[in-house]
Motif scaffolding. Sequence first.
Motif, PDB file in Angstrom:
ATOM      1  N   ASP A   1       1.359  -0.859   0.516  1.00 13.06           N
ATOM      2  CA  ASP A   1      -0.153  -0.049  -0.039  1.00 13.06           C
ATOM      3  C   ASP A   1       0.911   1.277   0.265  1.00 13.06           C
ATOM      4  O   ASP A   1       0.421   1.747   0.045  1.00 13.06           O
ATOM      5  CB  ASP A   1      -1.120  -0.188   1.029  1.00 13.06           C
ATOM      6  CG  ASP A   1      -1.825  -1.227   1.110  1.00 13.06           C
ATOM      7  OD1 ASP A   1      -2.103  -1.576  -0.239  1.00 13.06           O
ATOM      8  OD2 ASP A   1      -2.796  -1.074   2.535  1.00 13.06           O
TER       9      ASP A   1
ATOM     10  N   GLN B   1       1.025   4.002  -2.886  1.00  8.83           N
ATOM     11  CA  GLN B   1       0.825   5.671  -2.143  1.00  8.83           C
ATOM     12  C   GLN B   1       1.975   5.728  -2.942  1.00  8.83           C
ATOM     13  O   GLN B   1       1.648   7.479  -3.762  1.00  8.83           O
ATOM     14  CB  GLN B   1       0.449   5.224  -1.162  1.00  8.83           C
ATOM     15  CG  GLN B   1      -0.796   4.664  -0.522  1.00  8.83           C
ATOM     16  CD  GLN B   1      -0.670   5.181   0.884  1.00  8.83           C
ATOM     17  OE1 GLN B   1      -0.020   6.338   1.730  1.00  8.83           O
ATOM     18  NE2 GLN B   1      -1.376   4.430   1.138  1.00  8.83           N
TER      19      GLN B   1
ATOM     20  N   SER C   1       2.244   9.413  -5.974  1.00  9.84           N
ATOM     21  CA  SER C   1       2.094  10.766  -5.924  1.00  9.84           C
ATOM     22  C   SER C   1       3.784  10.838  -7.020  1.00  9.84           C
ATOM     23  O   SER C   1       3.298  12.425  -7.165  1.00  9.84           O
ATOM     24  CB  SER C   1       3.005  10.692  -4.780  1.00  9.84           C
ATOM     25  OG  SER C   1       3.665  10.654  -4.477  1.00  9.84           O
TER      26      SER C   1
END
Length: 246
Positions: A102, A106, A110
């Motif tokens: 996870d 993420q 970004s």
Amino acid sequence: MAQLLAPAELIAQVTTALDELSEQLRRVPLTEYSKPSSLPGWSNAQLIAHLASLAKAAVRQFESAGAEDVPPMYDGGAEGRIEAINMSALMRPQSLQTLVLDALAQLRASLPAAEPNWEAVVGYRPGAKVADMMYATWREMLIHATDLDQMARPPASWPAEFCAHLFRALEARVPQGARLVLQPHGKTRTVLGQGEKSWVLSGTDFDLAAWLAGRGIPGAIRVTAAADGAADPQLLPWPSDRLMQR
């Protein structure tokens, strides 16, 4: 020295590194988490927890870039970083695997927004910018991929651009008074250091880069010339973030 990568090119390289690392982590058996990694003193679980912590920290740096008060890389500094890693390493392997995947997802999400803020200041280290954080992320993800699974993804998988980057970034490991001439097979030589004692080292670019990073395989590079009476060159410890170059 090779030129710095353009922002879009570096982001593409980091994206690929994250994708490959995520796939690698999906294949690490959960029964292997408690076993030692190839990084001395670190279990696989600690190394995986470190990757999760680094990914979360990088996301925060990218999202807060240019703020009046940029946050530090890790809450609690170096001690807080180690404490968080050791706590996460105690998680059940399945939960830790979910955590790291996870976090990497993420971080990957970004990356595109980082390019417009390329020269914005971040809290990674004093004076650091988004570009510096991106290079640090690249180093962490690719180098630590060699520390998992007993080097299932060895330095031979490192792209040429990454090897050229490590030549620059790790020049601080060359002792004062030493000069290393790195001669990658079929490529332009690179000179590190300005000392009087000089060595010429030859090998593949990835083997030379791995040696500089402390991940080399014995016998993979050769000292083809050396200063009179000089023993094989010894490197200084891994440089602090303040000394790392892009």
